[in-house]
Design a protein around this motif. Structure first.
Motif, short mmCIF file in Angstrom:
data_model
loop_
_atom_site.label_atom_id
_atom_site.label_comp_id
_atom_site.label_asym_id
_atom_site.label_seq_id
_atom_site.Cartn_x
_atom_site.Cartn_y
_atom_site.Cartn_z
N GLY A 15 0.81 -1.23 0.00
CA GLY A 15 0.00 0.00 0.00
C GLY A 15 0.83 1.26 0.00
O GLY A 15 0.28 2.38 -0.01
N HIS A 16 2.17 1.13 -0.01
CA HIS A 16 3.04 2.29 0.04
C HIS A 16 3.23 2.89 -1.36
O HIS A 16 3.23 2.18 -2.37
N ARG A 17 3.43 4.20 -1.38
CA ARG A 17 3.60 4.92 -2.64
C ARG A 17 4.91 4.52 -3.32
O ARG A 17 5.93 4.28 -2.66
N VAL A 18 4.87 4.45 -4.65
CA VAL A 18 6.07 4.14 -5.43
C VAL A 18 6.34 5.28 -6.41
O VAL A 18 5.41 5.98 -6.84
N GLU A 19 7.61 5.45 -6.73
CA GLU A 19 8.01 6.50 -7.67
C GLU A 19 8.92 5.90 -8.74
O GLU A 19 9.73 5.02 -8.45
N TRP A 20 8.81 6.41 -9.95
CA TRP A 20 9.64 5.91 -11.04
C TRP A 20 11.09 6.35 -10.81
O TRP A 20 11.37 7.51 -10.58
N THR A 21 11.98 5.38 -10.84
CA THR A 21 13.39 5.65 -10.55
C THR A 21 14.27 5.00 -11.61
O THR A 21 14.02 3.86 -12.02
N GLU A 22 15.27 5.74 -12.04
CA GLU A 22 16.25 5.19 -12.99
C GLU A 22 17.64 5.39 -12.43
O GLU A 22 18.01 6.51 -12.05
N GLU A 23 18.40 4.31 -12.33
CA GLU A 23 19.76 4.40 -11.79
C GLU A 23 20.57 3.17 -12.19
O GLU A 23 20.02 2.16 -12.64
N THR A 24 21.87 3.26 -11.99
CA THR A 24 22.76 2.13 -12.25
C THR A 24 22.92 1.34 -10.95
O THR A 24 23.30 1.91 -9.91
N ASN A 25 22.60 0.07 -11.00
CA ASN A 25 22.67 -0.80 -9.82
C ASN A 25 23.32 -2.13 -10.17
O ASN A 25 23.47 -2.48 -11.33
N TYR A 26 23.65 -2.85 -9.12
CA TYR A 26 24.02 -4.26 -9.30
C TYR A 26 22.74 -5.08 -9.23
O TYR A 26 21.85 -4.82 -8.41
N MET A 27 22.65 -6.08 -10.11
CA MET A 27 21.46 -6.91 -10.21
C MET A 27 21.78 -8.35 -9.81
O MET A 27 22.89 -8.85 -10.05
N PHE A 28 20.80 -9.00 -9.22
CA PHE A 28 20.92 -10.43 -8.88
C PHE A 28 20.06 -11.22 -9.85
O PHE A 28 18.91 -10.87 -10.11
N ARG A 29 20.61 -12.33 -10.37
CA ARG A 29 19.92 -13.13 -11.38
C ARG A 29 18.83 -14.01 -10.73
O ARG A 29 18.92 -15.24 -10.74
N LEU A 30 17.80 -13.37 -10.20
CA LEU A 30 16.69 -14.11 -9.59
C LEU A 30 15.99 -14.98 -10.63
O LEU A 30 15.48 -16.06 -10.31
N SER A 31 16.00 -14.52 -11.88
CA SER A 31 15.33 -15.26 -12.97
C SER A 31 15.87 -16.67 -13.12
O SER A 31 15.17 -17.56 -13.62
N ALA A 32 17.10 -16.91 -12.67
CA ALA A 32 17.71 -18.23 -12.83
C ALA A 32 17.17 -19.25 -11.82
O ALA A 32 17.46 -20.45 -11.94
#
Length: 555
Positions: free
Chosen positions: A170-187
């Motif tokens: 229920g918390h508000r979200v905002e559009w954010t663009e940035e460079t991050n490290y990603m974890f391959r959860l899809s695997a």
């Protein structure tokens, strides 16, 4: 034999029972929900020790002290983040002491041992090629400190206009663009689905199905961001070899479970032999982090996922969700009686559904069950009016047989005989409310038995002493057995009553409640002394119109 077994177990170093609470976020003071999680975990580990006194338990709890919300809370309090974290973490320690949460390890994410574990775990994920750097854009919730997939958001009209919020929190979200490290959860989608097929891996089953449905409905399980720009989140553990990025607070926090096992120190890991945890206790709001992300992180690092996760629902207050803006957040230390609150927290909820707190309910249940049903029966059976010699009387076979012929006695003894097995089953399935229901039912039967047998009339007739002895013995034996069973729920009160009956410390484990005295073959019944003096197990709580207060009982 018991001594030999203990010596042997100390040499063999059997694997401990390892149970955890989540570490609690220090952006605000502890409230009722935090305490509930802690007492659930405490009751589980106390039952484990009750059933197996030789069991070595590792019970970890602590505080999660990094992230944006902590930065903001510290600034608002005009303190440095370190000072702020010290203050709130101390509040949690004091709370757990007050409510008898008997942890063995208190972990803080700002400790050096934890930072070392986090950096090591990060490097392990990198080595296994499950972390990569990428430009990332998405809906970000500051409150949840997490990116939320588009499919898990919705539009909501507020006084500020139309905004997008997380469906889950229920918390508000905002559009954010940035460079991050990603974890391959899809695997790990298939691996997670296989893990979640294990019966009982998430309890209650409702929550296991929720996770299974979550994975089944999303055709693609997206990779997740596991870092934040250090310019935005500076109060955090930096990514190894990249000072411009901070490790995502949830990855940092989850690794606490490894930290308490000694990770990454090989010698400590071998000596503690704790992994994997037997039970993670969590609230339903953080189930996804523990039931999806955490097992995936562990699989990626080649570590076993937890053996089980016990998930509970939430507490509302007077039918409304607790909220700082509504001013209805319950500070546990302000309630009328701490022993009563611990009892209510374990006595009332089903885990599956939200439970409702009110001081009226607390007072009614505490007075009815702790002061009257249990406490008053104990006071009468041990008091000078009916038991002037202060004895746990011997049983007399002839009088016992006569007493057992009465329906009210037979009903009590039948239920008491079955009680340990019934409660054992409920403890094992984490249904504490059913444990208490079963015990209270037996205590109601004991009160009915006591009233029906009218021991105060027998007390006036010296020739009826043996009959009186039998009535007192059955009542005190019922109190002994129910007190042993209730130790994980109300430790101090149960101990107080067992002390009154002068039950030795080494005669309070589960095996000592499995058979009432009259069912022990070849038993020699002897009169034993109990503690002398007036006995009040739990003082009634009185309320006035302006505030709740505990009034000293006058008798």
């Amino acid at each position: 034999m018991r001594v030999t077994t203990r010596l042997f177990s100390s040499v063999v170093q059997k694997r401990p029972f390892f149970i955890t609470t989540p570490i609690f976020y220090v952006n605000a003071a502890p409230h009722l929900g935090h305490l509930y999680t802690a007492v659930v975990a405490d009751a589980i580990q106390r039952f484990e020790k009750l059933v197996n006194p030789d069991c070595r338990v590792i019970f970890s709890t602590g505080t999660d002290e990094h992230g944006t919300k902590v930065q903001q809370a510290a600034a608002k309090a005009n303190l440095t983040p370190a000072e702020y974290c010290n203050n709130v973490s101390k509040e949690y320690r004091e709370l757990f002491t007050q409510f008898e949460v008997d942890y063995t390890d208190y972990i803080r994410t700002t400790e050096d041992r934890h930072k070392k574990a986090v950096r090591h775990f990060w490097r392990r994920l990198v080595k296994q090629d499950y972390i990569y750097k990428a430009k990332y854009s998405g809906w970000y919730s500051v409150n949840d400190e997490a990116f939320v997939p588009e499919t898990h958001t919705k539009d909501e009209v507020t006084k500020d206009g139309k905004v997008k919020v997380s469906i889950e929190s229920g918390h508000r979200v905002e559009w954010t663009e940035e460079t991050n490290y990603m974890f391959r959860l899809s695997a790990f989608k298939t691996h997670l689905q296989e893990w979640l097929k294990t019966d009982g891996i998430i309890q209650p089953a409702k929550f296991q199905k929720q996770l299974q449905d979550f994975l089944a409905h999303d055709v693609y399980l997206p990779d997740i961001s596991v870092s934040r720009p250090a310019s935005r989140v500076h109060w955090a553990i930096r990514v190894p070899d990249d000072e411009e990025q901070s490790i995502y607070v949830w990855l940092d926090a989850l690794i606490n479970y490894l930290t308490v096992t000694g990770y990454p120190d090989e010698e400590l890991l071998k000596s503690r032999r704790a992994w994997p945890p037997d039970v993670h206790v969590v609230g339903k709001d953080i189930l996804k982090f523990h039931g999806i992300y955490w097992p995936a992180f562990l699989m990626a690092a080649r570590w076993h996922p937890p053996r089980s996760i016990v998930c509970h629902s939430h507490w509302t207050v007077d039918g409304t969700k607790m909220s700082k803006s509504l001013g209805n957040v319950v500070a546990p230390s302000t309630v009328p009686a701490t022993g009563a609150l611990r009892y209510l927290l374990l006595r009332e909820p089903t885990m599956v559904d939200d439970a409702n707190y009110s001081e009226t309910k607390l007072i009614n249940i505490a007075n009815s069950e702790l002061a009257d049903t249990l406490g008053n029966l104990a006071s009468r059976a041990t008091g000078a009016a009916l038991n002037p010699r202060g004895e746990f009387p011997a049983l007399h076979p002839h009088e016992l047989t006569q007493c057992m012929d009465k329906h009210v006695t037979a009903d009590l003894l039948h239920r008491l005989d079955r009680l340990p097995d019934i409660c054992h089953k409920h403890y094992r399935s984490y249904q504490f409310y059913k444990v208490v229901d079963s015990v209270v039912h037996v205590l109601h039967l004991a009160n009915l038995f006591f009233e029906t047998m009218k021991p105060w009339e027998l007390r006036k007739k010296p020739e009826c002493q043996k009959e009186l002895d039998v009535i007192l013995h059955i009542t005190l034996e019922t109190l002994r057995i129910t007190s042993i069973i209730l130790q994980p729920i109300i430790p101090s009160m149960a101990s107080k009553l067992l002390d009154k009956l002068q039950i030795p410390d080494d005669s309070r484990s589960w095996q000592h409640c499995e058979k009432p005295s009259w069912r022990i073959e070849g038993a020699i019944f002897e009169t034993k002394n109990i503690q002398h003096g007036k006995f009040v197990l739990f003082q009634r709580i009185y309320a006035d119109k302006k505030k709740m207060q505990k009034k000293t009982a006058s008798g």
